[in-house]
Design a protein around this motif. Structure first.
Motif: not given
Length: 637
Positions: A61-70
């Motif tokens: 999900a988009p939120g999970e992508i941001v978390q993985l980037l972080q």
């Protein structure tokens, strides 16, 4: 003679802020290049619950992508490159064209030394998000690491067009210019960095480092003192660098003051301790008690617990102390240890260790009687209109007395010496097909190349109309063929010293390491390098009608006027009493770039002549390599 390692870059906490509501962008701080390695800070509250390696049965999900980037950014910051790469790879399984993941993966590749792959990944990210300044900076960094200076400059300009106040642009462009030996341009970039980050001591350290490489030691001191005025607490690198700068300028009391301040911050700082010892030893020259104090304090340092560069400096200083004490075996051991530490410097991983000596061997092979006899005839140019004199080149093997001659000639009011600037490098690069193309060079091409050289000199501040301009670059001796083809009217001053003394001194010297100087890390390497260079020089002397005047170091230190008088006459200059005191001129000049700075700021002494005999047993393995040149130059074994 070469470039120094850059001081560590300033730390920065990058952001993952999605500009304009777009995707988050992984930023890389200024410390990532020219520093210890890529580091990316983790924004507050961005830990996330995902971990690289976890199975993904459904698209992210988009939120999970941001978390993985972080999370990937945090791993990159901590140097866990494999984990950061896995985080980026997980994202790319869901979104193969995710620009942030491509960017992050490019940074991982760059951190692992794969700059070519990094460039491809980051270039793809830049095409997908062309308005992100840090992506263009990182693309420039990847290109810079590959030696693609022109491409890197284009990337940095793209970044500047997006945000002209982004500090990383000026930091990294300054590093590029510094690595290219364009120190004036590097200083401009670092001064802009100071404007943007006036409270950051590292900005001043960068400017001071470039000024030091340019031989502008007083300017370096100014940058460093400015940093102390703005700093609440003086960091160790600032105190140590200021101490070293004062020592370089001969202000030994101030050097000791700042060395002691550095040691108060960290008593185990090898760099600060080495400067403290050097300043104290110079201030109390020959004092046995001081030598013993310095030796004991340095020897007590655990070199296994200090950075490799500090270990190199400490070993060098211990070697000098032991030499002064007459403990020759210990001295030779420490010089060997110094060079072993130098060989481990991380920045040497990108240096081609054979390129210079390979070039010398290639020139030996190419410059034959058949090659030279086939050169297209060109008219004799004579002295250039508007110039006071024909060009002069001061050459010789390193540690043959060129720095002392530099100071002597520059003290003459009608002479101007430029110390170790790569003017001929620009000339050589401008000649397509060099050296073979020298044979077919026509008058138009020669004129263009000559103009380039004059422009290089003028840009450096040469008074061509008013003075005899002397280009002092010892290893330009290998370009004597180029000099003769382009400047047949040139005068060449050849500095000569006993080959064994030259080779030993080069091995002992703590040079700033580059491709040429790396040959001096072993005695055998030093001797073989000497053999190659002097074989090429002898080839030139045999084939070409060079206008050469020889100055012998041994004669120079024994009878300055007797040796310098004929050299001045060769240059068309009369005797002037100012040349009799090169030490006073060196102190007033304050711009001695070579490792000989501490010697030439002292009254002339002859103790370095025949120094090799004290180390004769250590030199025995390389004497067969040197013997032909010792005999050819008329020296004794």
């Amino acid at each position: 003679m070469a470039k120094k390692p850059s001081p560590p870059g300033p730390a920065k906490s990058p952001s993952f802020m999605p500009p304009g509501g777009g995707r988050a962008t992984v930023g890389l701080p200024r410390s990532a290049f020219g520093g210890p390695g890529p580091t990316v800070g983790l924004p507050a509250g961005g830990q996330g619950g995902l971990r690289p390696g976890a199975a993904q049965s459904t698209p992210l999900a988009p939120g999970e992508i941001v978390q993985l980037l972080q999370l990937g950014g945090a791993h990159l910051a901590a140097g866990r490159l494999d984990h950061a790469g896995k985080a980026a790879a997980h994202i790319l399984k869901t979104e193969p064209q995710n620009p942030d993941a491509l960017h992050l993966l490019g940074l991982v590749a760059l951190g692992k030394g794969d700059a070519a792959n990094a460039e491809k990944l980051i270039a793809t990210a830049a095409a997908l998000m062309p308005r992100h300044v840090n992506v263009w900076v990182n693309l420039g960094n990847a290109q810079r690491e590959q030696g693609k200076a022109d491409e890197a400059l284009i990337a940095y300009r793209r970044a500047e067009a997006i945000n002209p106040d982004y500090p990383d642009i000026f930091l990294n462009r300054g590093i590029l210019y510094k690595d290219s030996a364009d120190y004036a341009a590097a200083i401009v970039e670092f001064e802009r960095l100071i404007e943007l980050m006036p409270a950051d001591a590292n900005s001043y350290l960068r400017a001071a480092s470039a000024a030091t490489d340019a031989g502008r030691f007083r300017d370096a001191r100014t940058y460093l003192l400015s940093a102390t005025e703005r700093a609440t607490n003086i960091p160790l690198p600032l105190a140590t660098t200021l101490s070293a700068t004062y020592e370089r300028l001969g202000d030994l009391e101030d050097a000791l003051t700042w060395a002691n301040k550095a040691l108060a911050i960290d008593a185990a700082s090898g760099g600060a301790l080495a400067v403290w010892s050097k300043a104290k030893r110079r201030l109390h020259k020959g004092d046995k008690a001081v030598l013993a104090e310095c030796r004991n304090r340095l020897a007590a340092l655990d070199l296994g617990k200090v950075p490799v560069n500090d270990a190199r400096l400490v070993s060098s200083e211990l070697a000098q102390i032991c030499h002064d004490e007459g403990d020759i075996d210990a001295s030779f051991g420490y010089f060997t240890q110094q060079n072993e530490h130098t060989a481990r410097l991380p920045e040497l991983g990108r240096v081609n260790r054979t390129a210079f000596i390979d070039e010398v061997s290639t020139l030996i092979d190419i410059f034959t009687e058949d090659f030279v006899s086939g050169w297209r005839a060109l008219p004799a140019p004579g002295i250039e209109p508007g110039h006071a004199a024909a060009p002069v080149f001061l050459v010789g093997f390193p540690r043959s007395g060129t720095t002392l001659l530099d100071q002597i000639f520059d003290a003459h009011p009608q002479a101007q010496v430029f110390e170790e600037q790569p003017f001929l490098r620009a000339v050589r690069k401008s000649i397509v097909g060099y050296p073979q193309s020298l044979a077919i060079m026509d008058e138009g091409r020669r004129t263009a190349v000559r103009r380039l050289y004059w422009q290089e000199l003028c840009d450096a501040g040469a008074d061509l109309e008013g003075k005899t301009v002397i280009n002092k670059m010892p290893l330009d001796i290998i370009y004597a063929g180029l000099i003769h083809r382009v400047f047949p009217e040139a005068r060449i001053v050849f500095a000569l010293r006993h080959p064994a003394d030259c080779v030993l001194s080069c091995f002992m010297q703590d040079f700033v390491p580059n491709g040429a100087m790396l040959n001096f890390l072993t005695l055998e390497g030093s001797a073989r390098f000497y053999e190659r260079v002097m074989t090429l020089w002898q080839t030139y002397r045999t084939l070409l009608p060079l206008n050469v005047h020889e100055v012998r170091y041994e004669n120079l230190v024994a009878d300055l006027r007797g040796e310098v008088g004929p050299a001045l006459e060769f240059l068309g200059l009369g005797w002037h009493d100012a040349v009799s005191d090169p030490a006073a001129h060196a102190l007033a000049r304050g711009t001695i770039k070579t490792p000989s700075y501490s010697q030439v700021t002292q009254p002339i002494y002859s103790s370095s002549a025949d120094r090799w005999r004290r180390y004769e047993k250590h030199l025995q393995p390389v004497m067969p390599i040197l013997e032909p040149h010792i005999k050819r130059f008329g020296y004794s074994l």
